[in-house]
Scaffold this motif. Structure first.
Motif, short mmCIF file in Angstrom:
data_model
loop_
_atom_site.label_atom_id
_atom_site.label_comp_id
_atom_site.label_asym_id
_atom_site.label_seq_id
_atom_site.Cartn_x
_atom_site.Cartn_y
_atom_site.Cartn_z
N SER A 29 0.88 -1.16 0.10
CA SER A 29 0.11 0.01 -0.02
C SER A 29 1.00 1.06 -0.15
O SER A 29 2.16 1.22 0.19
CB SER A 29 -0.92 0.02 1.28
N LEU A 30 0.19 2.10 -0.21
CA LEU A 30 0.86 3.59 -0.35
C LEU A 30 -0.12 4.69 0.55
O LEU A 30 -1.33 4.85 0.44
CB LEU A 30 1.01 4.35 -1.50
N THR A 31 0.41 5.08 1.64
CA THR A 31 -0.34 5.90 2.47
C THR A 31 -0.37 7.31 2.10
O THR A 31 0.52 7.76 1.37
CB THR A 31 0.04 6.01 4.21
N PRO A 32 -1.32 8.09 2.49
CA PRO A 32 -1.29 9.53 2.19
C PRO A 32 -0.17 10.25 2.57
O PRO A 32 0.49 11.19 1.90
CB PRO A 32 -2.37 10.14 2.97
N GLU A 33 0.79 9.79 3.70
CA GLU A 33 2.04 10.47 4.29
C GLU A 33 3.09 10.00 3.04
O GLU A 33 3.77 10.91 2.84
CB GLU A 33 2.14 10.08 5.42
N GLU A 34 3.08 8.81 2.56
CA GLU A 34 4.05 8.41 1.74
C GLU A 34 4.08 8.93 0.30
O GLU A 34 4.89 9.38 -0.18
CB GLU A 34 4.19 6.93 1.51
N LYS A 35 2.59 9.24 -0.16
CA LYS A 35 2.23 9.83 -1.28
C LYS A 35 2.71 11.18 -1.30
O LYS A 35 3.38 11.84 -2.27
CB LYS A 35 0.72 9.80 -1.73
N GLU A 36 2.59 11.92 -0.18
CA GLU A 36 3.04 13.34 -0.23
C GLU A 36 4.52 13.38 -0.03
O GLU A 36 4.94 14.49 -0.70
CB GLU A 36 2.56 13.84 1.41
N LYS A 37 5.29 12.74 0.34
CA LYS A 37 6.81 12.52 0.31
C LYS A 37 7.10 12.29 -1.22
O LYS A 37 8.02 13.11 -1.42
CB LYS A 37 7.16 11.55 1.19
N ILE A 38 6.64 11.45 -1.68
CA ILE A 38 6.97 11.10 -3.11
C ILE A 38 6.68 12.44 -4.08
O ILE A 38 7.28 12.93 -5.13
CB ILE A 38 6.15 9.86 -3.67
#
Length: 231
Positions: free
Chosen positions: A199-208
């Motif tokens: 999965s990709l969390t909102p926090e991980e997406k924001e970092k990317i």
């Protein structure tokens, strides 16, 4: 007159500074509307030589000394902004490349990256409504802060040489000044792959997303240094 108005020492520019706080009042509304999304935001500072947004929207009337390239202005505030569709387009273009490096630590395969790209940004054949309802939402990016000297918009020139033995013909255009800070906002969800094991969390997406914008920039003429940011 235009040049005087946008001169960084012209006091009229300083009028914009207090109005930038109006975006703080929208944060509670975004958080209320976000469910089941998560509101994710970050602010980046424009680097020299500046940022061009809406260059393909000319406002010229074929007058002497006019601005030849366009600028994207918000209808409500009159301030320049970056449309969410532009932000989404840049992120989509470079998301697979960034995920190839970043996702290696998460054991993401090429198939996983392809799935996440479609799930987050939507397939090209899908209409906009299905993407907004079922996926992440990319909001417009607005100016959050201007430098202490009051610089917001400044003019610049391109000097193409039509012929080696002829004088160049400068083309005047408007740009967002270096030092201006822009807030990028998103309404994000956790995205799971088909098996549900990754999965990709909102926090991980924001970092990317932040890493992509810091790496490639946004707007016109990024290949010659415009549209670059720092944290």
């Amino acid at each position: 007159m235009i040049k005087g108005f946008f001169d960084k020492k012209y006091d009229a520019i300083r009028w914009f500074k207090p109005s930038l706080n109006i975006w703080d009042g929208y944060k509670d509304s975004f958080e209320y509307l976000a469910s089941p999304h998560t509101l994710c935001e970050f602010t980046l500072e424009v680097l020299y030589p500046g940022l061009l947004t809406g260059a393909g929207l000319p406002h010229g009337v074929n007058g002497n000394g006019e601005l030849k390239l366009g600028m994207q202005f918000d209808h409500t505030t009159g301030l320049p902004y970056i449309p969410g569709s532009t932000v989404k387009g840049v992120l989509r273009s470079f998301f697979p490349h960034m995920m190839s490096d970043w996702g290696g630590k998460q054991n993401f395969t090429e198939k996983d990256i392809e799935f996440f790209t479609s799930a987050i940004f939507g397939k090209e054949s899908e209409n906009e409504n299905s993407t907004v309802q079922n996926g992440d939402i990319f909001l417009d990016a607005f100016i959050r802060e201007i430098p202490e000297d009051g610089s917001l918009l400044v003019d610049d020139y391109i000097t193409p040489h039509p012929h080696p033995l002829q004088e160049p013909k400068p083309i005047r255009f408007l740009k967002i000044a270096p030092g201006v800070k822009i807030k990028f906002s998103f309404l994000l969800t956790t995205t799971n792959n088909i098996s549900g094991e990754k999965s990709l969390t909102p926090e991980e997406k924001e970092k990317i997303f932040k890493e992509i914008l810091l790496t490639v920039g946004i707007g016109a003429k990024t290949n010659v240094g415009y549209g670059q940011f720092k944290e």
